[in-house]
Design a protein around this motif. Structure first.
Motif, short mmCIF file in Angstrom:
data_model
loop_
_atom_site.label_atom_id
_atom_site.label_comp_id
_atom_site.label_asym_id
_atom_site.label_seq_id
_atom_site.Cartn_x
_atom_site.Cartn_y
_atom_site.Cartn_z
N TYR A 153 9.97 7.55 6.10
CA TYR A 153 10.07 9.48 6.06
C TYR A 153 8.92 9.28 7.30
CZ TYR A 153 13.87 11.94 4.32
OH TYR A 153 15.01 12.11 3.78
N CYS A 154 7.64 8.69 6.66
CA CYS A 154 5.93 8.43 6.97
C CYS A 154 6.82 7.58 8.43
CB CYS A 154 5.75 8.04 6.05
SG CYS A 154 4.96 9.18 5.01
N LEU A 155 8.46 6.76 8.98
CA LEU A 155 7.98 6.21 10.42
C LEU A 155 8.00 6.93 10.84
CD1 LEU A 155 8.01 3.15 10.58
CD2 LEU A 155 10.33 2.92 10.83
N LEU A 156 8.15 8.20 10.84
CA LEU A 156 8.55 9.54 11.84
C LEU A 156 7.46 9.49 13.03
CD1 LEU A 156 10.82 11.38 13.46
CD2 LEU A 156 9.48 13.42 12.31
N GLY A 158 -3.14 6.03 11.88
CA GLY A 158 -3.65 7.23 11.18
C GLY A 158 -2.70 8.65 10.85
N TRP A 159 -1.69 9.03 11.45
CA TRP A 159 -1.84 10.05 10.91
C TRP A 159 0.06 9.89 10.05
CZ3 TRP A 159 2.38 13.13 15.06
CH2 TRP A 159 2.75 13.75 14.68
N CYS A 160 0.15 8.62 10.22
CA CYS A 160 1.54 7.87 9.39
C CYS A 160 0.89 7.72 7.77
CB CYS A 160 1.90 6.19 9.95
SG CYS A 160 3.83 6.71 11.42
N SER A 161 -0.43 6.84 8.06
CA SER A 161 -0.41 6.39 6.72
C SER A 161 -1.65 7.66 5.95
CB SER A 161 -2.23 5.26 7.19
OG SER A 161 -3.04 6.35 7.82
N PHE A 162 -1.83 8.51 6.60
CA PHE A 162 -2.06 9.82 6.17
C PHE A 162 -0.86 10.65 5.26
CE2 PHE A 162 -3.60 14.19 5.55
CZ PHE A 162 -4.29 14.25 4.98
N SER A 163 0.29 10.81 6.17
CA SER A 163 1.41 10.94 5.32
C SER A 163 1.93 10.67 4.13
CB SER A 163 2.30 11.15 6.84
OG SER A 163 1.70 12.40 7.83
N ALA A 164 1.82 9.35 4.55
CA ALA A 164 2.09 8.52 3.29
C ALA A 164 1.42 8.47 2.01
CB ALA A 164 2.61 6.86 4.18
N SER A 165 0.22 8.30 1.86
CA SER A 165 -0.25 8.55 0.64
C SER A 165 -1.04 9.90 0.61
CB SER A 165 -2.21 8.26 1.32
OG SER A 165 -3.04 8.79 2.38
N LYS A 166 -0.49 10.70 1.38
CA LYS A 166 -0.92 12.34 0.57
C LYS A 166 0.96 12.42 -0.10
CE LYS A 166 1.11 15.25 3.07
NZ LYS A 166 1.56 16.50 4.33
N ILE A 167 1.88 12.05 -0.16
CA ILE A 167 2.78 12.21 -1.21
C ILE A 167 3.14 11.22 -1.78
CG2 ILE A 167 5.37 11.40 -0.48
CD1 ILE A 167 5.55 12.18 2.46
N PHE A 168 2.17 9.76 -2.42
CA PHE A 168 2.44 9.06 -2.60
C PHE A 168 1.17 10.04 -3.89
CE2 PHE A 168 3.69 5.54 -0.54
CZ PHE A 168 5.00 5.12 -1.00
N ILE A 169 0.13 10.48 -3.73
CA ILE A 169 -0.47 11.30 -4.54
C ILE A 169 -0.16 12.06 -5.37
CG2 ILE A 169 -2.64 9.64 -3.79
CD1 ILE A 169 -3.69 12.71 -2.44
N SER A 170 0.62 12.75 -4.60
CA SER A 170 1.39 13.99 -4.91
C SER A 170 2.52 14.18 -6.30
CB SER A 170 1.52 15.32 -3.95
OG SER A 170 2.67 14.39 -3.10
N ALA A 171 3.30 12.42 -5.73
CA ALA A 171 3.94 12.31 -5.96
C ALA A 171 4.00 11.64 -7.68
CB ALA A 171 5.37 11.37 -5.91
N LEU A 172 2.19 10.77 -7.65
CA LEU A 172 2.30 10.05 -8.74
C LEU A 172 1.30 11.02 -9.24
CD1 LEU A 172 3.18 6.43 -7.09
CD2 LEU A 172 4.56 8.10 -8.53
N TYR A 208 -4.86 2.64 2.79
CA TYR A 208 -5.75 1.33 3.40
C TYR A 208 -4.46 0.45 3.05
CZ TYR A 208 -7.84 -2.70 3.86
OH TYR A 208 -7.59 -4.18 4.46
N PRO A 209 -3.67 0.15 2.29
CA PRO A 209 -2.43 -0.06 2.31
C PRO A 209 -1.33 0.07 3.47
CG PRO A 209 -2.25 0.24 0.56
CD PRO A 209 -3.61 0.64 1.12
N CYS A 210 -1.31 1.75 3.15
CA CYS A 210 -0.77 2.59 4.25
C CYS A 210 -0.99 1.95 5.86
CB CYS A 210 -0.67 3.44 4.31
SG CYS A 210 0.89 3.82 2.60
N ALA A 211 -1.93 2.18 5.75
CA ALA A 211 -2.14 1.92 7.43
C ALA A 211 -1.82 -0.24 7.86
CB ALA A 211 -4.00 1.92 7.79
N LEU A 212 -2.46 -0.98 7.29
CA LEU A 212 -2.41 -1.84 7.30
C LEU A 212 -0.37 -2.45 7.64
CD1 LEU A 212 -3.69 -3.84 4.92
CD2 LEU A 212 -4.64 -3.48 6.89
N LEU A 213 0.24 -1.39 7.23
CA LEU A 213 1.94 -1.98 7.27
C LEU A 213 2.62 -0.93 8.43
CD1 LEU A 213 4.38 -2.27 6.04
CD2 LEU A 213 4.95 -0.08 4.95
N TYR A 214 1.66 0.04 8.90
CA TYR A 214 2.38 0.24 10.47
C TYR A 214 1.72 -0.18 11.16
CZ TYR A 214 4.40 4.60 6.95
OH TYR A 214 4.99 4.99 6.45
N GLY A 215 0.08 -0.94 11.06
CA GLY A 215 -0.37 -1.02 12.71
C GLY A 215 0.82 -1.96 12.72
#
Length: 254
Positions: free
Chosen positions: A183-186, A214-228, A239-246
């Motif tokens: 979803y954060c690939l949008l 930054g947009w993709c990594s911020f959205s993904a990290s926000k969802i992960f910390i709220s769900a977990l 940080y790892p999310c930014a590497l993936l979307y990079g």
């Protein structure tokens, strides 16, 4: 001749007495000593007097029938009520357009609070559509990168799955990780769409690419910390999310 006749034993037995002895008895009081044809068969026979066991009375009750433990209910029509109670086909397949729309809005609005109950679902319908859209926009720029998109997505989901299970106390499923990253690939679709109009290799392209990452990594990290329930660890997850979307951004730029 008269002398010979006198030698026989003289008795009172006669032929009439023989007939009477063959068909009757001398004891008139005994019911069994009656003459032939004169016995009253309507009287019950004396089994006890003769030493014979009296026959048992016939069983007049009912045969034991066990009480059924299961009382069958009348069968309902399979074609009248069962189809009405069944959920829609899309819900059985795990496709909920309401949840897809809420997740999409959560990604498009980075400052919106994410609903952990909705985000912690293994919904892959939206990520598949976004991956196909990302490959289609790359195709418009002359880049056939569908294999790289799916390959990098699979490797990135596996790496994030291992990392989040080490960092979180509750743990996460692989489907949930793939759903959130998909979803954060949008926003990356927007970057590849800009590449169709303008060149992303200049200064403006670098700024747009950095903002999209930054947009993709911020959205993904926000969802992960709220769900977990990983409060205070958003930077470590981003940080790892930014590497993936990079890596996806490099495919879009070059």
């Amino acid at each position: 001749m008269s002398a010979f006749d006198n030698e026989f034993y003289q008795s009172s037995y006669s032929v009439d007495d023989q007939g009477q002895a063959g068909y009757g008895y001398s004891n008139s009081e005994d019911p069994y000593n009656k003459q032939y044809g004169q016995y009253d068969y309507s009287q019950p026979m004396g089994y006890a007097a003769a030493g014979v066991m009296t026959p048992q009375q016939p069983y007049t009750g009912q045969i034991y029938q066990p009480t059924p433990t299961f009382t069958p209910t009348p069968t309902q029509s399979m074609y009248s009520s069962s189809f009405e109670d069944e959920p829609p086909l899309l819900e059985e397949l795990g496709i909920n357009f309401d949840h897809i729309w809420q997740k999409t809005l959560t990604v498009l609005h980075p400052l919106k609070v994410a609903d952990g109950s909705i985000m912690n679902e293994t919904d892959l319908a939206g990520p598949m559509v976004f991956c196909l859209a990302f490959g289609a926009t790359l195709l418009l720029t002359g880049k056939i990168q569908f294999g790289y998109v799916y390959g990098i997505s699979a490797i990135g989901c596996l790496g994030m799955y291992c990392l989040l299970n080490l960092m979180s106390m509750t743990g996460v499923s692989f489907g949930c990780v793939a759903s959130v990253l998909g979803y954060c690939l949008l926003p990356m679709i927007l970057l590849s769409s800009f590449g169709v109009v303008i060149s992303l290799q200049g200064m403006m392209g670098i700024v747009i690419t950095a903002a999209i990452i930054g947009w993709c990594s911020f959205s993904a990290s926000k969802i992960f910390i709220s769900a977990l329930a990983m409060d205070g660890q958003q930077v470590l997850v981003a940080y790892p999310c930014a590497l993936l979307y990079g890596v996806f951004a490099l495919i879009s730029v070059f």
